[in-house]
Each structure stands twice: as structure tokens, then as C-alpha cells.
Design an enzyme around this catalytic site. Structure first.
Site, short mmCIF file in Angstrom:
data_model
loop_
_atom_site.label_atom_id
_atom_site.label_comp_id
_atom_site.label_asym_id
_atom_site.label_seq_id
_atom_site.Cartn_x
_atom_site.Cartn_y
_atom_site.Cartn_z
N ARG A 1 36.63 42.32 36.62
CA ARG A 1 37.22 42.46 36.45
C ARG A 1 38.09 43.95 37.52
O ARG A 1 36.80 44.85 37.13
CB ARG A 1 38.18 42.68 35.21
N GLY A 2 38.99 43.44 37.94
CA GLY A 2 39.35 45.26 39.51
C GLY A 2 39.20 46.29 39.26
O GLY A 2 39.07 47.25 38.78
N GLU A 3 40.57 46.08 38.16
CA GLU A 3 40.45 46.91 37.42
C GLU A 3 40.24 48.16 36.94
O GLU A 3 39.99 49.30 36.64
CB GLU A 3 42.66 47.36 36.95
N ASP A 4 39.24 47.25 36.78
CA ASP A 4 37.74 48.25 35.36
C ASP A 4 36.83 48.52 36.57
O ASP A 4 36.26 49.82 36.74
CB ASP A 4 37.18 46.96 34.34
N THR A 5 36.01 47.63 37.32
CA THR A 5 35.04 47.97 37.47
C THR A 5 34.45 48.12 39.28
O THR A 5 33.91 48.27 39.77
CB THR A 5 33.88 47.43 37.10
N ARG A 6 36.37 47.66 40.30
CA ARG A 6 36.12 47.66 41.61
C ARG A 6 35.57 48.51 42.52
O ARG A 6 34.46 48.53 43.50
CB ARG A 6 37.19 47.11 42.00
N GLY B 1 45.33 36.22 55.56
CA GLY B 1 46.20 34.56 56.59
C GLY B 1 45.42 33.25 55.78
O GLY B 1 46.22 32.35 55.41
N GLU C 1 38.07 31.49 36.74
CA GLU C 1 36.75 31.91 37.49
C GLU C 1 35.65 31.51 36.84
O GLU C 1 35.12 30.11 37.10
CB GLU C 1 36.69 33.24 38.53
#
Length: 628
Positions: free
Chosen positions: A20-25, A53, A88
Site C-alpha cells: 500500500r503506497g500511502e502507508d509504506t512507499r 507512456g 494484485e
């Protein structure tokens, strides 16, 4: 989207990160990805592996289905709120059913039971999903099942541990479970265990704060490369980066060979795409950047000159402490280099009765025995024999003529003259050439080349290496050349000619329609002034064959007048005198590096030519009356 078959598409990535990008990116996942990459594990993370692209969804699906070996799922507090992550996850589990790839769940700031039972923040997330996807309840149910299945796999839980140590433990777990790509080594290896132990001991015990460079040294054919491969395969997991550069001596002499080796080294260690390298100096600078921050194992195979090592990686390369370089070489002069910290001389490490001694004196017989139809019986006797010296005496009793008979047995077992002639053409003219290049030419000579090559490989007479080049053990090649030599005592009546024999025929104008192929490389002949023949013959000082080779040699085009059957011709750096009306008209392949003329003569007939190769020539225009 283009459908691919996972059975034919090789994996590009070692690890795919689902998070989860917002949590751990920008914190935990970033640190984990960095640790994996620095350890030499090629990792897919969606924010940096997708080119601008391109369709993000398709690229990620490709990475899951076709390009990744191992999946790390980072469960965080708000993971379940991301439908992207959940999609995913479902895709990964579906892929696992057919691929059996490994999944490692990481429970970052959440308890496994919370993921499994969808409680706490996960319950809140699914409450929103149930509301948002009323018409797609089946999809929501798939998400729930996927979370439960992955949670049941176990995994690694952070709890109250330090993140840095937790990340190192994850990296070790991945290293242990990943199937590393290892180099091929033959089965039934004899007499190398003690040597391998010596080198591995050096890898472990050499000074911890210094870079170690070792040389495995001795004459060709005794197993230096095989020993280096075994050591490499058994130790790559202990290093953060590793690379095995094979055939350094030959590759460096090829066009752009040096840059090819640099690109391979950078790709192996960086585990990713390599930017274009325009010159060797640029390659050295790129290598310095990637090796200074990680502990690496480099193997450079078949090095004849340390200067070539310097040209590949530079003279002042800032290797990380405890990095190791292993060099295999026939050249004992490398021992004088101050940079070499350890020598493994294969002869000095073996006693007389040790099998390695046999490798040094009889490696060629043993090599053939290992691939012949009687190999298993040979090695069974070898391993059971209590008196090794008796085995040595037995091998000493086999003279060269019997060796040729042993080698020729596989050639004679070929089904027909087609495969035998194909073998002889390859042995004489196409060793080291690209397989597809050779097929193009030989198909034009009325061979069924593809199936013929497969037959030769099946008889262990030919190898296609990792670079798609045709290779042959030197003993097997010598056997092929000896077969041609025995065709006739008259050079002009042999089917194929090369080097000095070819020059003699051209100078004395004794060619005939029997000759199918002829090869002369004057630059190579000048380079090797020792004047040894390909089959190892030596000429006495008074021999008429001991002449000074020069590209100004008096060779006339009339020498080809009787060679009406000539199809394969190599005349590298040769200058011809005379009218080209006598030049062969049935050529399929003409390789003439250093062609001296600025244009093709008008009577230069190339109607049947399939491949015309004229590198480094003076040619700047084509003038002839023949249609191509």
C-alpha cells in the site's frame, strides 16, 4: 494485451513487491527494496520500473504473470482499503496455482489474525467495499478469500522489533528461498573437491578489511574453468553482487568484446537494464559506481594478460572491502603482479596419485571418456580403483593414434555423409561463429543445417554456447582437421584447406576441383609467428614451409582457376594480383576482411553469394556488371 506463455518467457525480476503506497512507499517498503537491490536481488516496484507512456495496469500484470519469481506482500494498516493492492493479490494467487512461485507475507504494523479474519481497520475497509461494489460482490468475496489464504501461509511479523534488523531477516529469507541461476558444470567431476575447499577457505578466511584477488593457474584443459564455476555456484549467495565473465581472452579480441564484457558485469551486479556504453572508459566509470557500495564476487575466466582485466574494470577500482576476484589463467606470469593476493596452482595442490594429476596430464582423454557412450563404466572403474597409479599407467599406454580412434568413433557413428561433411565444414571454418550466421551460409551449400547441428550436438561433437556461438572441444576439432589431412598427401586434392596449407596451394597454383573450402587469415598468421599448424605440427628450421608471412605475398588470381568446386572462401588481409576472370564463380560465402580495392572488379562474379563480409576494407563503392 499480448498474451505470453510463461513457459518460454524468462523471469526478469527476482522479487515483486505488493504494498500500500500511502502507508509504506517512502519508509519501510523503500528501505526493504533498497536492501534487496543492494544484495543483488532484482526487485519490481511499480513506481520506478514502469516506463513513462506505458499502460500501468498491463505492465504490472506482466510483471506478476510472466516476469517475477518471488512475491513479497507487505500488509500494513490501510492495505485493505486499496482495491489496487487487492486486485494484485488475487492475480498473484491465481498465478501461483500454475507456477508454484513463492509468496512471503510481511505483517508490518498489523497482526496476521487481523488480515485473516478482516477485523479492525480491515473490517472498516471491507465495509466500504461492500457499499461501493454492491453489484460486484463476487469480486469483494475474492478479495476476502485472497487475504485469508495469504495470511494462512505464515510469514514474518514486525511486532516490536527494530525495522533495520527485520529487513535484514527478510532479505536472508528471500536469498534462501530464491532459486539462484547457477552455471552449468558437468556431472561426475573427479578430483576437484580438495581444490574447491582450498578456494572456499580463502574466500572465508582472507583478510576481512581487504579486497582479495586470486588466480587459478595452470595449463589449458585441466579444469580451471570448471573449478571456478563450482566455487562460484556455491558462494554467490554470500555476496551482494556477482558476475562470471567467461572466455575473457577470446572475447576481448572480438569487435566490441571489451564493452560486451563490461555490459555483462554491470547487468549481473546491478540486476537490471544497462544504459548504452559508448566506450571502455565510460564502462569503467559505471562499474566503479556499482561495485563501491556492495560486496561482490567477480570471476574472470581465461585471462592471458592482466592488462585486459585493467581494461575491463580499471586499475584503481574502489571495490568494497571483502569483495573477491577470481581469475583463471594459463599464464603464470600473472603471479608477478602485486595485486594478486593468492595463487591456486592446480599442480602444486595435487599429489602424484591425486586425480588432479591425471587431469593435468590426461584431461583430454578423461574429457572424452566423460561424454562417450562408455563414460559411466569408465568412471565406475575409476572410482572403485584402489591404486590410482595403475590407472595412470594404463592411460599412458594409449598413444595418439589410439586417441584419434577413440575420438573418431563418434564421428564415424554419424548416420550419413551429410552430417560428416557438415561437421568438417564447421570444424574448419565456423568455430566461434554465430549459429544463425553459420546456418544461413551452410543452408546455401545444400546442407540441412539446423537438423544437422542437432545431430552433431547429440554426438557431443558440437556445442552451442550461451552466446549462440558454435564451439567445439579442441581435441574434437583437431580430429576433424586430421580427417581432412588424411584425404590425400597432395594438398591440392584435399577438400578443405586452411592457414599455411592454403597459402602453399595458392602460391604453387596446385588447386583442384576437389577443394570445397579455403581459409587464409594473414593478420592472424602474422600475429602467431611460431608457425604451428592447427593440428600441432612443428616444422624444422630447414623446412620450406618456414617462410615469412606478409599480406604482400605473391598470390595470383590464377591460383583459383582449377578450384571450380569452391564454395567457402576466407581471404582476410590478402592482396591478389591479376585478372578476376579466374576467381571462383560458385562461392556461397566470401569473407575478405581488409579487402584492398576501392571497388569490386567488373568481372567479379558474385551471383551465388549468400554472405559477403568485407570489414575493415578499402571498398567505398560497388562496380560490377553482375546482378545480385
Amino acid at each position: 494485451m499480448i498474451q505470453k506463455s510463461s513457459s518460454i518467457c524468462p523471469c526478469i525480476y527476482d522479487v515483486f513487491l505488493n504494498f500500500r503506497g500511502e502507508d509504506t512507499r517512502k519508509n519501510f517498503t523503500d528501505h526493504l527494496c533498497t536492501a534487496l537491490v543492494q544484495t543483488g536481488i532484482h526487485t519490481f516496484r511499480d513506481n520506478e520500473k514502469i516506463e513513462r507512456g506505458k499502460n500501468i495496469k498491463d505492465e504490472i500484470e506482466n510483471a506478476i504473470l510472466y516476469e517475477s519469481k518471488f512475491f513479497i506482500i507487505v500488509f500494513s494498516k490501510d492495505y485493505a482499503s486499496s482495491t489496487w493492492c487487492l486486485d494484485e493479490l488475487v492475480k498473484i494467487l491465481e498465478h501461483r496455482k500454475s507456477s508454484q512461485h513463492t509468496i512471503l507475507p510481511i505483517f508490518y504494523d498489523v497482526d496476521p489474525a487481523q488480515v485473516k479474519n478482516q477485523t479492525g481497520s480491515y473490517a472498516e475497509a471491507f465495509s466500504k467495499h461492500e457499499e461501493s461494489f454492491k453489484s460486484e460482490r463476487d469480486m469483494v468475496q475474492k478479495w476476502r478469500v485472497a487475504l485469508k489464504q495469504v495470511a494462512n501461509l505464515g510469514g514474518m511479523v514486525l511486532q516490536n522489533r527494530y525495522e533495520s534488523q527485520f529487513i535484514q531477516d527478510i532479505v536472508k529469507q528471500v536469498q534462501n528461498k530464491l532459486h539462484r541461476t547457477t552455471l552449468y558444470v558437468p556431472p561426475y567431476l573427479v578430483g576437484i573437491d580438495s581444490l574447491v575447499r582450498h578456494i572456499i577457505w580463502w574466500l572465508k578466511e582472507d583478510e576481512l578489511d581487504k579486497v582479495g584477488i586470486a588466480t587459478i593457474c595452470r595449463i589449458g584443459g585441466i579444469g580451471k574453468t570448471t573449478i571456478a564455476k563450482v566455487v562460484y555456484n556455491q558462494n554467490i549467495q554470500k555476496f551482494e553482487g556477482y558476475s562470471f565473465l567467461a572466455n575473457v581472452r577470446e572475447t576481448c579480441d572480438e569487435c566490441n568484446g571489451l564493452i560486451h564484457l563490461q555490459r555483462q558485469l554491470i547487468s549481473d551486479i546491478a540486476k537490471g537494464k544497462v544504459q548504452k556504453i559508448y566506450n571502455a572508459d565510460e564502462g569503467i566509470n559505471m562499474i566503479k559506481k556499482i561495485v563501491c557500495c556492495r560486496r561482490v564476487l567477480l570471476v574472470l575466466d581465461d585471462v592471458d594478460d592482466l592488462e585486459k582485466v585493467n581494461k575491463i574494470i580499471g586499475t584503481q577500482i574502489p571495490l568494497h572491502p571483502r569483495s573477491k576476484i577470481i581469475i583463471t589463467s594459463r599464464n603464470r606470469n600473472l603471479l608477478t603482479a602485486p595485486s594478486i593476493s593468492q595463487l591456486f596452482d592446480l599442480e602444486s595442490l595435487c599429489s602424484y596419485a591425486d586425480p588432479c594429476k591425471v587431469f593435468e596430464k590426461y584431461s583430454e582423454i578423461l574429457w572424452w571418456a566423460s561424454i562417450s557412450s562408455s563414460s559411466f563404466g569408465f568412471f565406475t572403474i575409476w572410482q572403485k580403483c584402489k591404486c590410482m597409479e595403475k590407472c595412470i599407467e594404463k592411460l599412458e599406454a594409449i598413444p595418439d593414434s589410439k586417441m584419434q580412434k577413440i575420438l573418431r568413433a563418434s564421428y564415424d557413428s554419424l548416420q550419413d555423409d551429410h552430417d560428416k561433411n557438415l561437421f568438417l565444414d564447421i570444424a574448419c571454418f565456423f568455430i566461434g561463429k554465430d549459429k544463425d550466421y553459420a546456418i544461413t551460409i551452410l543452408d546455401g551449400c545444400d546442407f540441412y543445417t539446423t537438423i544437422g547441428i542437432e545431430n552433431l550436438i547429440g554426438r557431443s561433437l558440437l556445442i552451442v554456447n550461451e552466446e549462440n556461438k558454435l564451439m567445439m572441444h579442441q581435441l574434437v576439432r583437431d580430429m576433424g582437421l586430421e580427417i581432412i589431412r588424411q584425404e590425400s598427401p597432395n594438398l591440392g586434392k584435399r577438400s578443405r584447406l586452411w592457414h599455411r596449407d592454403a597459402l602453399d596451394v595458392l602460391r604453387e597454383k596446385i588447386g583442384s576441383k576437389t577443394i570445397k573450402g579455403l581459409s587464409v587469415d594473414l593478420q592472424e598468421s602474422i600475429k602467431h609467428k611460431t608457425m604451428r599448424t592447427t593440428t600441432g605440427l612443428h616444422f624444422a628450421k630447414h623446412s620450406k614451409f618456414r617462410f615469412v608471412i606478409s599480406n604482400e605475398a605473391n598470390i595470383e588470381t590464377k591460383a583459383f582457376a582449377m578450384m571450380r568446386g569452391l564454395k567457402l572462401l576466407q581471404l582476410d588481409y590478402v592482396k591478389l594480383n591479376g585478372d578476376f576472370k579466374d576467381f571462383p564463380k560458385g562461392l556461397i560465402w566470401l569473407c575478405w576482411h581488409g579487402f584492398p580495392l576501392k571497388s569490386l572488379p567488373a568481372n567479379f562474379d558474385i551471383k551465388r553469394l549468400i554472405v559477403l563480409e568485407m570489414r575493415h576494407s578499402s571498398l567505398n563503392c560497388i562496380l560490377y556488371d553482375t546482378e545480385v
